[in-house]
Write an enzyme that holds these catalytic residues in place. Structure first.
Site, PDB file in Angstrom:
ATOM      1  N   CYS A   1      -0.431   4.112   2.177  1.00 24.85           N
ATOM      2  CA  CYS A   1      -0.225   3.882   3.613  1.00 24.85           C
ATOM      3  C   CYS A   1       1.237   4.102   4.007  1.00 24.85           C
ATOM      4  CB  CYS A   1      -0.589   2.444   3.986  1.00 24.85           C
ATOM      5  SG  CYS A   1      -2.163   1.887   3.372  1.00 24.85           S
ATOM      6  N   ASP A   2       2.152   3.594   3.214  1.00 24.82           N
ATOM      7  CA  ASP A   2       3.544   3.500   3.665  1.00 24.82           C
ATOM      8  C   ASP A   2       4.541   4.368   2.902  1.00 24.82           C
ATOM      9  OD1 ASP A   2       2.762   1.639   5.571  1.00 24.82           O
ATOM     10  OD2 ASP A   2       2.969  -0.040   4.195  1.00 24.82           O
TER      11      ASP A   2
ATOM     12  N   CYS B   1       0.834  -1.206   0.000  1.00 27.95           N
ATOM     13  CA  CYS B   1       0.000   0.000   0.000  1.00 27.95           C
ATOM     14  C   CYS B   1       0.869   1.257   0.000  1.00 27.95           C
ATOM     15  CB  CYS B   1      -0.927  -0.017   1.213  1.00 27.95           C
ATOM     16  SG  CYS B   1      -1.954   1.452   1.361  1.00 27.95           S
TER      17      CYS B   1
HETATM   18  C1  LIG Z   1       0.173  -3.979   5.696  1.00 26.34           C
HETATM   19  C2  LIG Z   1      -0.954  -2.975   5.539  1.00 26.34           C
HETATM   20  C3  LIG Z   1      -0.781  -1.696   6.013  1.00 26.34           C
HETATM   21  C4  LIG Z   1      -1.816  -0.775   5.881  1.00 26.34           C
HETATM   22  N1  LIG Z   1      -1.627   0.469   6.369  1.00 26.34           N
HETATM   23  C5  LIG Z   1      -2.637   1.370   6.320  1.00 26.34           C
HETATM   24  C6  LIG Z   1      -2.475   2.672   6.862  1.00 26.34           C
HETATM   25  O1  LIG Z   1      -1.422   3.024   7.382  1.00 26.34           O
HETATM   26  N2  LIG Z   1      -3.535   3.515   6.764  1.00 26.34           N
HETATM   27  C7  LIG Z   1      -4.723   3.155   6.169  1.00 26.34           C
HETATM   28  O2  LIG Z   1      -5.654   3.968   6.142  1.00 26.34           O
HETATM   29  N3  LIG Z   1      -4.887   1.944   5.634  1.00 26.34           N
HETATM   30  C8  LIG Z   1      -3.887   1.037   5.692  1.00 26.34           C
HETATM   31  N4  LIG Z   1      -4.034  -0.199   5.137  1.00 26.34           N
HETATM   32  C9  LIG Z   1      -5.296  -0.510   4.452  1.00 26.34           C
HETATM   33  C10 LIG Z   1      -6.359  -0.833   5.505  1.00 26.34           C
HETATM   34  O3  LIG Z   1      -5.864  -1.813   6.365  1.00 26.34           O
HETATM   35  C11 LIG Z   1      -7.648  -1.295   4.838  1.00 26.34           C
HETATM   36  O4  LIG Z   1      -8.092  -0.328   3.925  1.00 26.34           O
HETATM   37  C12 LIG Z   1      -8.726  -1.521   5.892  1.00 26.34           C
HETATM   38  O5  LIG Z   1      -8.290  -2.404   6.883  1.00 26.34           O
HETATM   39  C13 LIG Z   1     -10.003  -2.071   5.246  1.00 26.34           C
HETATM   40  O6  LIG Z   1     -10.912  -2.289   6.260  1.00 26.34           O
HETATM   41  P1  LIG Z   1     -12.116  -3.310   6.125  1.00 26.34           P
HETATM   42  O7  LIG Z   1     -12.827  -3.240   7.428  1.00 26.34           O
HETATM   43  O8  LIG Z   1     -12.855  -3.057   4.893  1.00 26.34           O
HETATM   44  O9  LIG Z   1     -11.452  -4.742   5.904  1.00 26.34           O
HETATM   45  P2  LIG Z   1     -10.286  -5.540   6.626  1.00 26.34           P
HETATM   46  O10 LIG Z   1      -9.442  -4.702   7.506  1.00 26.34           O
HETATM   47  O11 LIG Z   1      -9.635  -6.295   5.538  1.00 26.34           O
HETATM   48  O12 LIG Z   1     -11.079  -6.554   7.557  1.00 26.34           O
HETATM   49  C14 LIG Z   1     -11.818  -7.586   6.998  1.00 26.34           C
HETATM   50  C15 LIG Z   1     -12.392  -8.410   8.132  1.00 26.34           C
HETATM   51  O13 LIG Z   1     -13.299  -9.349   7.583  1.00 26.34           O
HETATM   52  C16 LIG Z   1     -13.080 -10.612   8.187  1.00 26.34           C
HETATM   53  N5  LIG Z   1     -13.585 -11.622   7.263  1.00 26.34           N
HETATM   54  C17 LIG Z   1     -13.222 -11.887   5.981  1.00 26.34           C
HETATM   55  N6  LIG Z   1     -13.961 -12.896   5.483  1.00 26.34           N
HETATM   56  C18 LIG Z   1     -14.817 -13.270   6.463  1.00 26.34           C
HETATM   57  C19 LIG Z   1     -15.826 -14.252   6.579  1.00 26.34           C
HETATM   58  N7  LIG Z   1     -16.130 -15.062   5.567  1.00 26.34           N
HETATM   59  N8  LIG Z   1     -16.503 -14.377   7.759  1.00 26.34           N
HETATM   60  C20 LIG Z   1     -16.228 -13.557   8.799  1.00 26.34           C
HETATM   61  N9  LIG Z   1     -15.283 -12.594   8.752  1.00 26.34           N
HETATM   62  C21 LIG Z   1     -14.588 -12.459   7.606  1.00 26.34           C
HETATM   63  C22 LIG Z   1     -11.583 -10.661   8.442  1.00 26.34           C
HETATM   64  O14 LIG Z   1     -11.285 -11.622   9.435  1.00 26.34           O
HETATM   65  C23 LIG Z   1     -11.371  -9.224   8.905  1.00 26.34           C
HETATM   66  O15 LIG Z   1     -11.670  -9.126  10.280  1.00 26.34           O
HETATM   67  C24 LIG Z   1      -3.029  -1.144   5.239  1.00 26.34           C
HETATM   68  C25 LIG Z   1      -3.191  -2.438   4.750  1.00 26.34           C
HETATM   69  C26 LIG Z   1      -2.174  -3.354   4.907  1.00 26.34           C
HETATM   70  C27 LIG Z   1      -2.365  -4.764   4.392  1.00 26.34           C
END
Ligand SMILES: Cc1cc2nc3c(=O)[nH]c(=O)nc-3n(C[C@H](O)[C@H](O)[C@H](O)COP(=O)(O)OP(=O)(O)OC[C@H]3O[C@@H](n4cnc5c(N)ncnc54)[C@H](O)[C@@H]3O)c2cc1C
Length: 347
Positions: free
Chosen positions: A171-172, A168
């Site tokens: 992010c980084d 990302c």
């Molecule tokens: C290494 C890294 C660093 C990052 N750094 C930043 C940053 O500094 N700033 C920033 O803004 N963004 C950052 N991001 C991006 C950010 O993490 C994502 O945009 C954000 O987490 C998305 O949130 P979300 O809730 O949509 O999904 P996610 O955080 O992906 O969460 C998905 C959830 O769904 C659950 N899940 C999936 N499938 C199922 C299922 N079938 N049943 C039940 N649960 C399920 C998973 O267990 C998880 O809990 C980073 C991403 C990564 C990978």
């Protein structure tokens, strides 16, 4: 009605058969699965899921949230998060997600372990199977299952995770100001990430497997015009090196041809931009997705084509994919769910 009253398993089997449900139970024993009714089921415990839970709980929807295999979501795999509003000194990803969880629980969210394995959105109440062991019948379902960044699958990506490897740039990128980095990929995302990083770092190597970019014409032109982006055509990643942190990478040039050679470049950051996989497989039979798998929502809302089913966060966002945008859309989903329920009551 039953031939053998002594055999409970058969009784249930026959009962399910008569209801035409046996082949849908998902249970290996054919025993009826425990069914629980809830007003609001949230699937996924990243920023989108927990924000939806905070809003849903405060609106008296008594949300139940299933965390999935990655409790806390993608941010639990990172160290510093510096761009989420409200943390002037930054915070680690896991600590931030603990805060969101605590805030959701403070208002009564029921946070549970479990994975949604399949769904049936054909009826008035939406059925979701948890671990194939239990069925939740929910009046509203909020899908917040995120997306998973694709990696090349080489050992060094794991070895240097959080120490120079990132998926990302937004992010980084900031951590690499003035340094040299590599971006792997040849599509629109890679072009975008390279251009974004070029505004922060000293030099970007764009590592492209073929002798052309898959990116759109416009993006290709923008990359070519960016002075500090150098495209390494027909190069593939062999590995990374460095003492604890990434200090360089080894590439194959023209791999598999008589001209194959190894190339070494000095870099401080290694960015993957080869795409994401939205975690939407288990709902694909009922919801529309784009060609990659992102769930389609009605523009400007979290509504899917099924009334009462909403999607938020990265699972429906191919563009921004940030914690704050995921949280924002989680808020939208909870508000949409609350309005859907109150409209149902008044009709
Ligand atoms: C290494 C890294 C660093 C990052 N750094 C930043 C940053 O500094 N700033 C920033 O803004 N963004 C950052 N991001 C991006 C950010 O993490 C994502 O945009 C954000 O987490 C998305 O949130 P979300 O809730 O949509 O999904 P996610 O955080 O992906 O969460 C998905 C959830 O769904 C659950 N899940 C999936 N499938 C199922 C299922 N079938 N049943 C039940 N649960 C399920 C998973 O267990 C998880 O809990 C980073 C991403 C990564 C990978």
């Amino acid at each position: 009605m039953f031939r053998n009253f002594g055999n409970l398993k058969n009784i249930y089997h026959d009962m399910f058969k008569s209801l035409n449900l046996d082949d849908k139970s998902g249970s290996s024993t054919n025993l009826p699965l425990e069914t629980e009714r809830v007003k609001c089921l949230i699937i996924g415990s990243g920023p989108a899921g927990y924000t939806a839970a905070i809003y849903a709980a405060r609106a008296n929807l008594n949300p139940v949230i299933y965390q999935g295999l990655q409790p806390g979501g993608q941010l639990t795999t990172t160290t510093e998060v510096e761009n989420y509003p409200g943390y002037p000194k930054g915070i680690t990803g896991p600590a931030m997600m603990d805060d969101l969880k605590a805030q959701a629980e403070r208002f009564g969210t029921d946070v549970r372990w479990g994975l949604a394995t399949r769904v049936d959105f054909s009826g008035p109440n939406h059925k979701v199977w948890i671990d194939d062991e239990k069925i939740i019948e929910a009046e509203t379902v909020i899908l917040a299952t995120g997306a998973t960044a694709k990696y090349l699958g080489i050992e060094d990506e794991k070895k240097y995770a959080g120490s120079g490897v990132s998926a990302c740039a937004t992010c980084d990128g900031f951590f690499y100001r003035g340094k040299d980095v590599a971006v792997v990929g040849g599509g629109d995302t890679a072009a975008e990430e390279a251009i974004y990083l070029a505004g922060l770092v000293n030099k970007v190597y764009l590592i492209v497997r073929r002798n052309e970019l898959r990116a759109s014409k416009v993006m290709q032109e923008r990359v070519m015009r960016t002075k500090n982006v150098e495209i390494l055509w027909e190069h593939q990643t062999k590995g990374l090196f460095g003492d604890g942190v990434v200090e360089g990478m080894i590439l194959w040039k023209k791999k598999g041809t008589p001209e194959q050679e190894e190339v070494l470049i000095k870099i401080d950051g290694f960015f993957l931009a080869i795409g994401h996989t939205p975690n939407s497989d288990f709902v694909k039979d009922y919801l529309e997705t784009d060609e990659v798998g992102y769930i389609k929502t009605l523009e400007g809302t979290s509504k899917t084509k099924i009334p009462g089913v909403f999607a938020c966060g990265d699972v429906q966002d191919s563009i921004y994919r940030q914690a704050v945008t995921a949280a924002g859309s989680g808020c939208m989903a909870a508000i949409d769910a609350e309005r859907y329920l109150s409209e149902k009551l008044t009709h």
